[in-house]
Design an enzyme around this catalytic site. Structure first.
Site, PDB file in Angstrom:
ATOM      1  CD  GLU A  12      -0.792  -4.220   1.778  1.00 50.85           C
ATOM      2  OE1 GLU A  12      -0.480  -3.435   2.677  1.00 50.85           O
ATOM      3  OE2 GLU A  12      -0.637  -5.439   1.857  1.00 50.85           O
ATOM      4  CG  HIS A 313      -4.863  -4.404   2.953  1.00 52.59           C
ATOM      5  ND1 HIS A 313      -5.426  -5.622   3.233  1.00 52.59           N
ATOM      6  CD2 HIS A 313      -3.764  -4.307   3.742  1.00 52.59           C
ATOM      7  CE1 HIS A 313      -4.710  -6.230   4.158  1.00 52.59           C
ATOM      8  NE2 HIS A 313      -3.689  -5.466   4.478  1.00 52.59           N
TER       9      HIS A 313
END
Length: 348
Positions: A12, A313
């Site tokens: 990410e 994430h």
């Protein structure tokens, strides 16, 4: 000197790579070189929040650093000896104090004495876990893992004004203990006694919070769930609507920040939609808590939990952890909507 190279653009490509790398650099005594810091963000490099995380990490261990300045995309960090003590870190913006704390909490929890840390900046900005999540969801699980800590809040800090001021005290722990958070009891078949609504308000009328609670109550069908509207004095206007679900072993906190031009009903429905999605999964741990538990569980050398589909994430966090620790982190899909993450030592 050899530096472990960490690519900040991986996965990410945000601040979590930086924070996890700093924590584990200190705990494993590994010098690191971070490149392409926050490369996938619209404003790459170190913003004030991230700069404060680096400086906090530096102070608690007397680290030697290179290139640490606002906007930097490459830094070097050589950790020293961890020092328990009294610290004060101010971001200067509405950036997340909770994420700064996330960087140093695992380190100070394993220090040789108690610590007290004061934070100034944002506590509820809608783009990161809030102080409410930190106190009501994250810290209780850490307590189960052997980390005893307490918080004291002087003022909250909403986006964009910031100005939050709070303190964390941490008692030393010999080690992190593994935990298992997989039970769906109290999640699929909900008792409304375990659920609640809360609206935090600053310089806004109670009626907004009451409308949020009414809309969420209707959307979720929780007519008997407890509710509360809290007024706070802060540097500026702010609103955070929250739904809390208390499971057998952990509490999930879902939040939606009020925005100018977005109705109270819309704010509540957005939050309720996320709650419904979570409940359909039958998981024990929400997405925010799943991400936050990875480093403590890796340090414990074990543990497991069920959650919704791991975000990019979370998967990025797992990749960074594996660069420092010889640990297995297994991500298993159990159903269409539920995953299990199992942390354990690698077999020989």
């Amino acid at each position: 000197m050899h530096f472990l190279e960490i690519d900040g653009a991986q996965g990410e490509g945000g601040g979590q790579v930086l924070r996890t790398a700093l924590s584990l650099s200190i705990l494993t005594n590994t010098p690191i070189e971070l490149n392409n810091i926050r490369a996938n963000r619209s404003r790459p490099g170190l913003l004030r929040q991230h700069l404060t995380s680096v400086k906090a990490a530096q102070q608690i261990c007397d680290a030697t650093t290179e290139g640490v300045e606002l906007g930097a995309s490459r830094i070097r960090f050589t950790p020293g000896k961890v020092k328990a003590g009294v610290y004060h870190f101010a971001i200067g913006t509405a950036g997340s104090t909770v994420l700064v704390c996330q960087t140093i909490l695992p380190v100070l929890a394993l220090a040789d004495g108690p610590s007290s840390v004061t934070f100034e900046g944002g506590t509820h900005n809608g783009m990161s876990p809030s102080l409410c999540f930190f106190k009501e969801s994250y810290l209780p699980v850490l307590r189960e893992m052997g980390v005893i800590s307490q918080t004291q809040t002087r003022t909250l800090g909403f986006y964009p004004a910031g100005g939050g001021h709070w303190q964390l005290t941490i008692e030393p722990a010999a080690a992190f203990k593994p935990v298992v958070l997989t039970s769906t009891d109290g999640q699929v078949e909900l008792s409304q006694a375990r659920c609640g609504f809360k609206a935090l308000m600053s310089d806004l009328p109670d009626s907004i919070g009451q409308k949020e609670i009414a809309a969420a109550r209707k959307a979720l069908g929780w007519q008997d769930a407890a509710s509360n509207v809290e007024q706070h004095q802060t540097n500026g206007r702010g609103n955070s609507f929250q739904v809390k679900i208390k499971g057998d072993h952990n509490t999930c906190v879902f939040e939606q920040t009020g925005e100018l031009g977005v109705s109270a009903e819309r704010v509540a429905k957005r939050c309720a939609g996320r709650v419904k999605q979570f409940l359909r999964s039958g998981a024990a741990v929400d997405a925010y808590l799943a991400d936050q538990l990875l480093v403590p569980m890796a340090l414990a050398g074990g543990g497991e939990f069920t959650t919704t589909e791991p975000s990019l994430h979370t998967r990025t966090n797992i990749t960074v952890i594996r660069q420092f620790l010889d640990i297995d982190i297994d991500v298993q899909q159990e159903t269409e909507t539920r995953w299990k993450i199992v942390v354990g030592t690698k077999s020989s």
